[in-house]
Design a protein around this motif. Sequence first.
Motif, PDB file in Angstrom:
ATOM      1  N   ALA A  54       0.950  -1.243   0.006  1.00 42.14           N
ATOM      2  CA  ALA A  54       0.280   0.077  -0.012  1.00 42.14           C
ATOM      3  C   ALA A  54       0.954   1.448   0.083  1.00 42.14           C
ATOM      4  O   ALA A  54       0.439   2.294  -0.558  1.00 42.14           O
ATOM      5  CB  ALA A  54      -0.694  -0.056   1.129  1.00 42.14           C
ATOM      6  N   GLU A  95       0.271  -0.354  -4.602  1.00 38.24           N
ATOM      7  CA  GLU A  95      -0.142  -1.506  -5.327  1.00 38.24           C
ATOM      8  C   GLU A  95       0.604  -1.540  -6.784  1.00 38.24           C
ATOM      9  O   GLU A  95       0.215  -1.193  -7.858  1.00 38.24           O
ATOM     10  CB  GLU A  95      -1.584  -1.429  -5.835  1.00 38.24           C
ATOM     11  CG  GLU A  95      -2.264  -1.469  -4.315  1.00 38.24           C
ATOM     12  CD  GLU A  95      -3.748  -2.114  -4.661  1.00 38.24           C
ATOM     13  OE1 GLU A  95      -3.950  -2.949  -5.628  1.00 38.24           O
ATOM     14  OE2 GLU A  95      -4.614  -2.040  -3.759  1.00 38.24           O
ATOM     15  N   HIS A 140       4.394   0.956   5.327  1.00 37.24           N
ATOM     16  CA  HIS A 140       3.145   0.610   5.694  1.00 37.24           C
ATOM     17  C   HIS A 140       2.591  -0.638   4.637  1.00 37.24           C
ATOM     18  O   HIS A 140       3.061  -0.552   3.648  1.00 37.24           O
ATOM     19  CB  HIS A 140       1.969   1.493   5.797  1.00 37.24           C
ATOM     20  CG  HIS A 140       2.066   2.511   6.679  1.00 37.24           C
ATOM     21  ND1 HIS A 140       2.035   2.722   7.968  1.00 37.24           N
ATOM     22  CD2 HIS A 140       2.888   3.807   6.169  1.00 37.24           C
ATOM     23  CE1 HIS A 140       2.358   3.877   8.476  1.00 37.24           C
ATOM     24  NE2 HIS A 140       2.836   4.633   7.569  1.00 37.24           N
ATOM     25  N   ILE A 141       1.667  -1.496   5.199  1.00 29.89           N
ATOM     26  CA  ILE A 141       1.424  -2.492   4.084  1.00 29.89           C
ATOM     27  C   ILE A 141       0.099  -2.644   4.395  1.00 29.89           C
ATOM     28  O   ILE A 141      -0.582  -2.750   5.542  1.00 29.89           O
ATOM     29  CB  ILE A 141       2.443  -3.846   4.201  1.00 29.89           C
ATOM     30  CG1 ILE A 141       1.953  -4.824   2.914  1.00 29.89           C
ATOM     31  CG2 ILE A 141       2.120  -4.370   5.512  1.00 29.89           C
ATOM     32  CD1 ILE A 141       2.829  -5.974   2.817  1.00 29.89           C
ATOM     33  N   THR A 142      -0.583  -2.837   3.231  1.00 27.89           N
ATOM     34  CA  THR A 142      -2.143  -3.465   3.385  1.00 27.89           C
ATOM     35  C   THR A 142      -1.999  -4.895   2.823  1.00 27.89           C
ATOM     36  O   THR A 142      -1.788  -4.843   1.632  1.00 27.89           O
ATOM     37  CB  THR A 142      -2.932  -2.467   2.473  1.00 27.89           C
ATOM     38  OG1 THR A 142      -2.960  -1.201   3.204  1.00 27.89           O
ATOM     39  CG2 THR A 142      -4.553  -3.118   2.518  1.00 27.89           C
ATOM     40  N   TRP A 143      -2.428  -5.552   3.305  1.00 25.30           N
ATOM     41  CA  TRP A 143      -2.487  -7.051   3.154  1.00 25.30           C
ATOM     42  C   TRP A 143      -3.686  -7.538   2.455  1.00 25.30           C
ATOM     43  O   TRP A 143      -4.947  -7.163   2.606  1.00 25.30           O
ATOM     44  CB  TRP A 143      -2.510  -8.212   4.225  1.00 25.30           C
ATOM     45  CG  TRP A 143      -0.829  -7.887   5.010  1.00 25.30           C
ATOM     46  CD1 TRP A 143      -0.692  -7.381   6.126  1.00 25.30           C
ATOM     47  CD2 TRP A 143       0.130  -8.668   4.577  1.00 25.30           C
ATOM     48  NE1 TRP A 143       0.496  -7.464   6.541  1.00 25.30           N
ATOM     49  CE2 TRP A 143       1.131  -8.358   5.804  1.00 25.30           C
ATOM     50  CE3 TRP A 143       0.675  -9.542   3.483  1.00 25.30           C
ATOM     51  CZ2 TRP A 143       2.288  -8.684   5.618  1.00 25.30           C
ATOM     52  CZ3 TRP A 143       2.016  -9.981   3.795  1.00 25.30           C
ATOM     53  CH2 TRP A 143       2.999  -9.479   4.711  1.00 25.30           C
ATOM     54  N   THR A 144      -3.748  -8.381   1.434  1.00 31.43           N
ATOM     55  CA  THR A 144      -4.705  -8.990   0.561  1.00 31.43           C
ATOM     56  C   THR A 144      -4.317 -10.617   0.692  1.00 31.43           C
ATOM     57  O   THR A 144      -3.515 -10.969   0.025  1.00 31.43           O
ATOM     58  CB  THR A 144      -4.773  -8.711  -0.802  1.00 31.43           C
ATOM     59  OG1 THR A 144      -4.886  -7.205  -0.723  1.00 31.43           O
ATOM     60  CG2 THR A 144      -6.039  -9.324  -1.451  1.00 31.43           C
TER      61      THR A 144
END
Length: 146
Positions: free
Chosen positions: A17, A34, A100-104
């Motif tokens: 992210a 992304e 920061h990371i947004t996981w899927t």
Amino acid sequence: MSQAPLSHLRRAALALALAAISLPGSSVHAQIVEVGDGGPGPVKAEHLTVELTSLSPQPASQIGGQIAIGGTLQAGLVFTIEDHWHVYWINAGDSGEPPHITWTLPAGITAGPMQFPPPQRLPLGPLMDFGYEDQAAFPVLLTASS
């Protein structure tokens, strides 16, 4: 016992992210939103490459790169950073922002918080920042629900 291959986690998890990096001596910030095609392997972006790897004591190749149902895997987001660039620590100092990371993730897989190893001091004139140069591994505990 069913298991989730680490390659599926790599494909699903490497949708970064945001990662903040800065060129020493400037206020330029690059943000990644992304990147990559969702396939296995490293994700390359401007000034850095990030790869999800196993940090477990037993290499993923010996355990099939899988997490058993109800089990855990100590993974790591390994950042390889171009020369003259850096990534900030969780407490960046006088400037910057940590990655920061947004996981899927696949159903039943959860990721704990990204851990930050001890940083380097990154002096810039009268300012002091804290972060990482060259390469840094940020541990993340992955859990497969039962």
